[in-house]
Every structure is written in structure tokens, then in C-alpha cells.
Design a protein around this motif. Structure first.
Motif, mmCIF file in Angstrom:
data_model
loop_
_atom_site.group_PDB
_atom_site.id
_atom_site.type_symbol
_atom_site.label_atom_id
_atom_site.label_comp_id
_atom_site.label_asym_id
_atom_site.label_seq_id
_atom_site.Cartn_x
_atom_site.Cartn_y
_atom_site.Cartn_z
ATOM 1 N N UNK A 139 0.864 -1.552 -0.059
ATOM 2 C CA UNK A 139 0.234 -0.276 -0.060
ATOM 3 C C UNK A 139 0.563 1.159 0.322
ATOM 4 N N UNK A 140 1.527 1.253 0.327
ATOM 5 C CA UNK A 140 2.897 2.701 0.576
ATOM 6 C C UNK A 140 3.123 2.633 -0.695
ATOM 7 N N UNK A 141 3.883 1.909 -1.449
ATOM 8 C CA UNK A 141 4.194 2.242 -2.524
ATOM 9 C C UNK A 141 2.984 2.370 -3.590
ATOM 10 N N UNK A 142 2.105 2.372 -3.461
ATOM 11 C CA UNK A 142 0.545 2.787 -4.176
ATOM 12 C C UNK A 142 0.550 3.964 -3.724
ATOM 13 N N UNK A 143 0.333 4.083 -2.449
ATOM 14 C CA UNK A 143 0.407 6.280 -2.784
ATOM 15 C C UNK A 143 1.582 6.957 -3.075
ATOM 16 N N UNK A 144 2.694 7.157 -2.710
ATOM 17 C CA UNK A 144 3.486 7.545 -3.604
ATOM 18 C C UNK A 144 3.366 7.595 -5.254
ATOM 19 N N UNK A 145 3.083 6.589 -5.671
ATOM 20 C CA UNK A 145 2.473 6.524 -7.220
ATOM 21 C C UNK A 145 1.606 7.897 -7.625
ATOM 22 N N UNK A 146 1.434 8.046 -9.128
ATOM 23 C CA UNK A 146 0.339 8.963 -9.364
ATOM 24 C C UNK A 146 -0.647 8.392 -10.293
ATOM 25 N N UNK A 147 -1.516 9.227 -10.010
ATOM 26 C CA UNK A 147 -2.952 9.312 -10.650
ATOM 27 C C UNK A 147 -2.667 8.423 -12.388
ATOM 28 N N UNK A 148 -1.833 8.743 -12.437
ATOM 29 C CA UNK A 148 -1.499 8.188 -14.539
ATOM 30 C C UNK A 148 -0.775 7.287 -13.839
ATOM 31 N N UNK A 149 0.074 6.697 -13.132
ATOM 32 C CA UNK A 149 0.261 5.473 -13.307
ATOM 33 C C UNK A 149 -0.529 4.216 -12.233
ATOM 34 N N UNK A 150 -1.301 4.620 -11.951
ATOM 35 C CA UNK A 150 -1.687 4.168 -11.518
ATOM 36 C C UNK A 150 -2.502 3.392 -12.172
ATOM 37 N N UNK A 151 -3.730 4.585 -12.940
ATOM 38 C CA UNK A 151 -4.481 4.274 -14.437
ATOM 39 C C UNK A 151 -3.589 3.445 -15.399
ATOM 40 N N UNK A 152 -2.680 2.761 -15.247
ATOM 41 C CA UNK A 152 -2.169 3.272 -16.774
ATOM 42 C C UNK A 152 -1.791 0.916 -16.785
ATOM 43 N N UNK A 153 -1.799 1.081 -15.177
ATOM 44 C CA UNK A 153 -1.924 -0.446 -14.752
ATOM 45 C C UNK A 153 -2.878 -1.702 -15.237
ATOM 46 N N UNK A 154 -4.712 -1.133 -15.472
ATOM 47 C CA UNK A 154 -4.834 -2.707 -16.389
ATOM 48 C C UNK A 154 -6.057 -2.626 -15.326
ATOM 49 N N UNK A 155 -6.683 -3.049 -16.055
ATOM 50 C CA UNK A 155 -7.917 -3.776 -15.358
ATOM 51 C C UNK A 155 -7.865 -4.768 -14.046
ATOM 52 N N UNK A 156 -8.503 -4.409 -12.419
ATOM 53 C CA UNK A 156 -8.770 -5.141 -12.071
ATOM 54 C C UNK A 156 -9.348 -6.789 -11.825
ATOM 55 N N UNK A 157 -9.086 -7.398 -11.467
ATOM 56 C CA UNK A 157 -9.368 -8.731 -12.133
ATOM 57 C C UNK A 157 -9.824 -9.981 -10.865
ATOM 58 N N UNK A 158 -9.925 -9.390 -9.635
ATOM 59 C CA UNK A 158 -10.142 -9.951 -8.763
ATOM 60 C C UNK A 158 -10.599 -9.217 -7.368
#
Length: 756
Positions: free
Chosen positions: A104-123
Motif C-alpha cells: 500500500x505504501x508504494x501505491x500511495x507514492x504513485x501518481x494517478x496516471x501510473x495507477x490508471x495505466x496498470x490495467x483492469x483489476x481481475x479479482x
């Protein structure tokens, strides 16, 4: 072939600046569309998907709420719509392995652009209390956990049920039904942050909180005023309607603090001549100071009243109330004060008046530039005053046109997603389902954040959207979210709201608009309502991103069964199995939806009734359309400060960031920029290319700081500045809101600049 997502956040510390564009769309839009689509989907999937966008047998574009005509083009989408579709139909996937590798700490440091570019959540994913990363969870366990939290609350009003404008009519109806059967009207939605001011003003003045025009009306108008709106980026398909109106002889006035390429010239990519030459749209550009619109329209109304024969006396006499109060207030309007408030010249305002007087059919369109100020509701009422004076409500080619953003934000409100529901709606809901809905008003978005902050609310369940990224006063909002015992997000992709959570958090992955939806009764479709009151079907054509996804109606139905249990007589299982049964119930609860299933099955759908438009009947308290006469307001800015508006870039849809460019404004490779008029910059010592911290100023004395923004000398109105959200949401105080609507005043932020 589709490309892999970025491994790291791209550097944004040296954006490149070029002169602003002078035209929108054209060949560059086609090239950019194809590049983004290929990166996300690959060539074959791009063709299979884009050819179904906004078609009568296809799916509704999630990118905006602009309507389609009866005759559809093969490519019935715009550049930004294609980006929205590509991001949803992407071949990229966010799997449990991704979450295992990214705490979670790593996700929090990421930009909204990076998060959105990762793709569709599967589960489905769970962040357990005390855990440092999400882990897989079964659907059964997820619903049981939500039920455990909700049933342990001291009151149903300690739960918040937020809705994004992407949610279909069927899912929205079930969601509000569940919330009210559970016992609360806490149904905040994204409309609270955008067009709530429009609904508040229109309900009071004409009796219905929706626009009064159709696409055909735009084509027939003699004058179209586009105020506080940037169609070239936010509603690009609107440019085609403006082009058609121009070809029929219409005049267009644009009222905006920034010149926008889309209003200067539209190069229609669907015609060879359009791509080469384009069509000039603006006949008059009024570069108004931020927040000066009410003053402008009040002066125009004074001048209309004072011009012999300019008012529609029969319409005013037969259909309106309060004319004398408006006339008395307008008589006190002062030219000098109006010029100060607006930054306009007398000849510019006189030119606008001449165009208004020459028009027998006028439409006024607007968006967030009018709705996100303290005095927004009064401003929109003043717009309505102008149209009432001229008799321009309830006749072809004329009327009010609030242009919505989210593709079903208007439909969600029609379905009952509202914290202050009408008693008649609740009465009908109770009769149909044998329940007793609460009558106490619930929390809107701002009040929801305050409730979380103050411990009055403990659970947030969000049906889509990016609550953390979209809301104001970022530090306050994130601290409030972290006080929740549980946050739940129904999502297709990652965003900031998944990284800022309550003590426990769930991500529930759902089908998107592009996905096939097959339930127990077979293949299903959902419906949406566009900005002009047309309701039509939407059918995805792609295999779902994962076999573990549930549709939004299925998620609500299973949630309700887990929480309400045997105490509920509502047939939730049947609703999940066959969406037609949901539409049957809607037809008996919501006026205008009679025979819903049969009408929704017709190609192109059907238009909802609109009394002011259809029969010049105004369902207000007076039984007539109401003139209003609020005191004129405009922002006063101290010396050495500027007034900041937050806005979108061209590579952006609400809080979804497609890229780091703003092509029409000449900005490439970065989003942390602040646009300042060169004359203001010279006075304040702001050097083009230098870096600054933007510091908000508000009556509470709290420092709100957005650090490290590149200064861009830009032709915005004097005394005004502009920067992108959500990066600048941190500057918008939670209690800086519009009167009546409580919409965050994101277009009126007093700021100063300090060296970075």
C-alpha cells in the motif's frame, strides 16, 4: 500489439511549452486516438471496440454525456471518448500478483496516471486491518465482511453510499433502493461536485433540474452562448453540433477566462474539408474574469429590459413570476462595477447585446466554469432570467443547456441517487416495495467528508469513481478517509482511492461498459440517460477482463442479500438474474419510464418528458417560471494575489489521466504547471519557466500548499490563473462551497506564489 504499462512514473519536472493551439481535432486527433488505442488494446481489438461506441446496437461511451442524433456516423466517438474506451478495454491486467508485489505504501507514492495505466483489476481484493498490502478475497467473504461492518453500526446514517456518474440506471436504482431499505439517505454522488448548482438553480426557476433542449434545438438555434465550458477537451462531440449550427447561420458567443482552441476552430475529422480547413466557431469571445458571469448576465438583462420591444411580454405575462423584482434589481446595475467584475470592455458587452437582440432562438450552454463558485446558483438563475426575458424556454431552438460530464450522472439522479429526495419519489418507492424509506435528508459529498472527519460516519461504499482524487481539500479528505473503519470501492481500474483507505478496505472489480454482461436469464443490457434526457440501451461486446468480475447490479443485489438477509422481501436474486425485472419496477416508481422495457429495446431509446420544454408548463412552487433577483457577487482578490481555477488537461477525463500532455494549450510532458497572464506575472515577479509553490488563502488561516509548479505565461484573463486538478484540489477548502448547492468552489481559489 498492446504495450506493457509503465514500470515507473515518468518524470514531470521539465514540461515543454509551445504556443497554444488555434484549432481542435483534425489529423492530430486521429493520430493520437489510434496511438492510445493501439497501446491499450492492439489493432484488432481497437477496430472491434471503437466501431461499437455510441451505436444503437453497441455501448454508450463512458467519456461524456453528450447525446447522439438518430443518424449515427460509423465513427461516432471523439478523441477523448476513444481514450476512455481504450483504457477500459485495455489488455493490461492488475492481478493478485501485482498487489503482492506492490504494498500500500508504494501505491500511495504513485501518481494517478501510473495507477490508471496498470490495467483492469481481475479479482476482489482485501486490505485487512493492520495489513500492508491487498490480498485476494472471495466474493462471499467480501460481502460478509461488509455486512458485518454495516450491521454493527450504531445507526444506518453512519454509512455513506457514493455513486459515480458511470453507474447505469439499473444499478443506480438498486443502489438507492438498498440504501433506503437499509435506512439512510446518505447517497452522495459526483453531481454534488459539478452540476448540483445547475439543478438547484433550474429546479427553482423552471421546475426541473435538467436542460430544456435537444440536439435538434442546437441545430436550429440562431445564437448559442457557451459560458464556462471547454467543449474541445471536455465534450468534443459537441463541436460537431456547433459546426452544424454555424452552417445553418447560427452565431456563437464564448464566455471564458481562457481562449480555447475548440471554440476558435473545429477541424472535423469526419470530413475531408473539415480536416483541411475546419470551421471557425466563435463570433465573439468574451474573455471574462473568473467569477464575473453573474455580473455580465445581470447587465445584459438590464439592457434587454431597457430596449423597446426586446422582451417577450406575452410569455412573461402568461408564464412567469417575479418580473418586477428582477426589473427593479436590474435597474440598479452599474456599468463601471460590471466592467470591474468581468474585465470586459463596454464595446464587447454591447456586441453581445446586439447578437442577443438579433436572435429569435437562443440557447445558453454551460459547465463547471459557472457551477463551482460561491455564487454559482445565483449566476445560473441570472442566465435563466435572460432566456425568460426573451421567451426562450419551451420553443424550438432555444433553452437552457447544462452540459454534463459523466455519461450517466443525470440518469443516476433520475433513479433516486440524491441525499435530499422528493417525498413523492419516496412514497412511490415505498408503495412498490413495501418498505419505509427514511425521510431525514442525508449527506452530500462535502458533508460526507465532514462526517468521516468528525466520526459521524464510519463506512464508505463507493459505486465507481475516485472519491479521494475528485474531492476538495486533499489533506483533510485523506485524513477523514483514514478514520473510516471500512472503505469499499467498486472499480474497473486502480486510482488514488485504493491507496488511501480506512482501517480495512475492499476493491470489488466490476464489468465495464465495453464488457458483455451475461446473467442467469441470458445476455443483459443496461440503460443510461444523456445530457438532454434521452434514455437508451448500452450493450458491451467484449469478453470480460476476468471470469471473477461481477456486474454492478449483481454486486448491489448480493450486497443487499448479505446485509438485509431474510428481513428483505425485495427479490434481489431475480434482479441479478434479469435486469428487465429492475426496469419493470423503475417503470412503476419513476415518472416518464412507463413501459420501460419495450421503449428501451427500441433502437435509439426514448426521450423523457420535460414540462417546460414540451408544454411550457413550469412545476415550481408558483406554477410559473420564476425570475430571480439575487444581489450580484464576484470575487474580490487582495493585491499581490490571483484567482485560480482548477481545470482538466486534454489528456484527462475527470480524475483519470490518459497522458501528460495538454496539446491544445501547448503543454507537453508534465502536469504541474500554473498558467498566468504575462502582465500579472511581470507585476508579481513570476518568471516564465521558474518553479513556484502555489499557496491557497482562506478565512480559516490554514496553509494549503501545492508545491513545485512550473510557471507558464499564458493568455488567461487578467488577475486569473489556471492549473490542473486533482493536483490542485489540495488548495480548495472543504468549506468553500456554493450557496444552496454546497458544490466545492474549485473555480474561485485565492492564491499567492512562493519560490519553490
Amino acid at each position: 500489439m498492446a504495450t506493457k504499462p509503465p514500470a515507473g512514473d515518468p518524470a514531470q519536472d521539465a514540461p515543454r511549452i509551445a504556443p497554444p493551439g488555434r484549432a481542435a481535432a483534425g489529423l492530430p486527433a486521429i493520430g493520437h486516438t489510434l496511438r492510445i488505442a493501439q497501446q491499450q488494446m492492439g489493432l484488432a481489438r481497437t477496430a472491434r471496440t471503437l466501431l461499437k461506441v455510441n451505436q444503437k446496437d453497441g455501448f454508450d461511451c463512458p467519456g461524456c454525456a453528450w447525446p447522439e442524433g438518430d443518424k449515427r456516423h460509423t465513427a461516432e466517438f471523439c478523441e477523448n471518448g476513444a481514450k476512455a474506451v481504450a483504457e477500459e478495454a485495455t489488455l493490461r491486467r492488475v492481478t493478485p500478483e501485482f498487489f503482492a508485489a506492490h504494498p500500500l505504501a508504494a501505491l500511495e507514492r504513485r501518481s494517478g496516471y501510473w495507477l490508471g495505466q496498470q490495467g483492469r483489476i481481475t479479482e476482489p481484493m482485501l486490505l485487512p486491518e493492520g495489513g500492508d498490502r491487498y490480498e485476494p478475497v472471495t466474493w462471499e467473504r467480501a460481502f460478509a465482511l461488509i455486512a458485518e461492518e454495516l450491521t454493527a453500526l450504531g445507526s444506518p446514517d453512519e454509512a455513506l453510499f457514493y455513486t459515480s456518474g458511470r453507474t447505469s440506471n439499473e444499478a443506480a436504482f438498486l443502489f438507492q433502493l438498498f440504501a433506503r431499505e437499509f435506512g439512510t439517505n446518505n447517497l452522495p454522488d459526483c453531481s454534488n461536485m459539478c452540476h448540483e448548482s445547475s439543478g438547484s438553480a433550474l429546479n427553482e426557476t423552471i421546475g426541473i433540474g435538467k436542460g430544456s433542449v435537444s440536439l435538434e434545438d442546437l441545430h436550429q438555434a440562431e445564437l448559442i452562448i457557451v459560458a464556462g465550458q471547454n467543449p474541445g477537451t471536455n465534450h468534443p462531440r459537441m463541436l460537431s453540433a456547433l459546426e452544424r449550427a454555424k452552417s445553418a447561420g447560427a452565431k456563437i458567443i464564448s464566455v471564458n477566462p481562457l481562449p480555447e482552441a475548440g471554440m476558435e476552430r473545429f477541424k472535423n475529422p469526419q470530413t475531408p474539408l473539415g480536416m483541411l480547413r475546419g470551421t471557425a466557431l466563435n463570433d465573439l469571445f468574451l474573455q471574462i474574469r473568473i467569477g464575473g458571469d453573474q455580473a455580465l448576465f445581470r447587465l445584459l438583462n438590464k439592457l434587454v429590459i431597457e430596449t423597446d420591444g426586446a422582451t417577450d411580454e406575452e410569455f412573461i405575462r402568461e408564464h412567469t413570476h417575479g418580473y418586477e423584482d428582477l426589473a427593479a434589481a436590474a435597474a440598479q446595475t452599474d456599468w463601471d462595477e460590471t466592467l470591474t467584475a468581468t474585465g470586459l470592455t463596454r464595446p464587447e458587452i454591447e456586441s453581445a447585446l446586439a447578437m442577443i437582440l438579433a436572435s429569435k432562438r437562443t440557447i445558453v450552454c454551460w459547465a463547471m466554469g459557472l457551477t463551482q463558485h460561491k455564487h454559482s446558483v445565483a449566476t445560473i438563475r441570472e442566465v435563466v432570467n435572460l432566456l425568460l426575458l426573451r421567451g426562450d424556454i419551451g420553443r424550438p431552438g432555444a433553452g437552457v443547456c447544462p452540459v454534463r460530464g459523466h455519461s450517466n450522472v443525470q440518469g443516476d439522479r433520475t433513479m433516486g441517487i440524491f441525499e435530499r429526495p422528493a417525498p413523492a419519489f419516496l412514497d412511490a418507492l415505498d408503495r412498490e416495495f413495501g418498505i419505509t424509506s427514511p425521510r431525514r435528508h442525508g449527506f452530500d459529498v462535502v458533508r460526507s467528508i465532514e462526517a468521516l472527519r468528525d466520526g459521524e460516519a464510519k463506512v464508505l461504499f463507493a459505486m465507481g469513481g475516485n472519491f479521494v482524487g475528485a474531492t476538495p481539500d486533499t489533506a483533510v479528505t485523506e485524513a477523514a478517509i483514514r478514520r473510516a473503519s471500512l472503505t469499499v470501492h467498486v472499480s474497473t481500474k486502480l486510482n488514488r482511492s485504493h491507496a488511501v483507505t480506512g482501517r480495512r478496505a475492499l476493491i470489488l472489480p466490476t464489468l465495464g461498459r465495453t464488457d458483455k454482461d451475461v446473467q442467469g436469464a441470458g445476455r443483459q443490457f443496461v440503460t443510461v440517460e444523456d445530457s438532454m434526457g434521452m434514455v437508451h440501451a448500452s450493450r458491451g461486446n467484449l469478453a470480460p477482463a476476468s471470469p471473477h468480475l461481477l456486474s454492478e447490479p449483481a454486486i448491489v443485489a448480493r450486497l443487499a442479500r448479505a446485509v438485509l438477509g431474510a428481513s428483505s422481501a425485495t427479490p434481489w436474486e431475480e434482479f441479478e438474474r434479469d435486469y428487465g425485472t429492475i426496469r419493470d419496477r423503475i417503470s412503476r416508481v419513476v415518472p416518464g419510464f412507463e413501459d420501460f422495457n419495450a421503449r428501451a429495446a427500441r433502437p435509439g431509446g426514448f426521450r423523457l418528458p420535460h414540462a417546460p420544454r414540451d408544454e411550457r408548463r413550469f412545476p415550481t412552487k408558483t406554477g410559473k417560471a420564476n425570475f430571480t433577483a439575487a444581489p450580484v457577487e464576484y470575487p474580490r482578490v487582495p493585491a499581490g494575489r490571483l484567482l485560480l481555477q482548477t481545470l482538466r488537461s486534454h489528456d484527462q477525463y475527470n480524475t483519470t489521466i490518459y497522458g501528460l500532455d495538454d496539446r491544445y494549450r501547448g503543454i507537453t510532458g508534465g502536469r504541474r504547471v500554473v498558467m498566468v497572464n504575462p502582465l500579472d506575472a511581470a507585476e508579481l515577479g513570476l518568471v516564465d519557466g521558474a518553479y513556484t509553490d502555489i499557496v491557497g488563502e482562506w478565512k480559516d488561516g490554514v496553509e494549503r500548499r501545492a508545491p513545485g509548479f512550473r510557471i507558464v505565461h499564458y493568455p488567461t484573463a487578467r488577475g486569473c490563473a489556471a492549473a490542473y486538478y486533482p493536483e490542485t484540489n489540495v488548495l480548495v477548502p472543504l468549506d468553500s462551497t456554493a450557496d444552496t448547492s454546497n458544490t466545492p468552489a474549485s473555480k474561485s481559489v485565492v492564491v499567492r506564489f512562493e519560490p519553490a
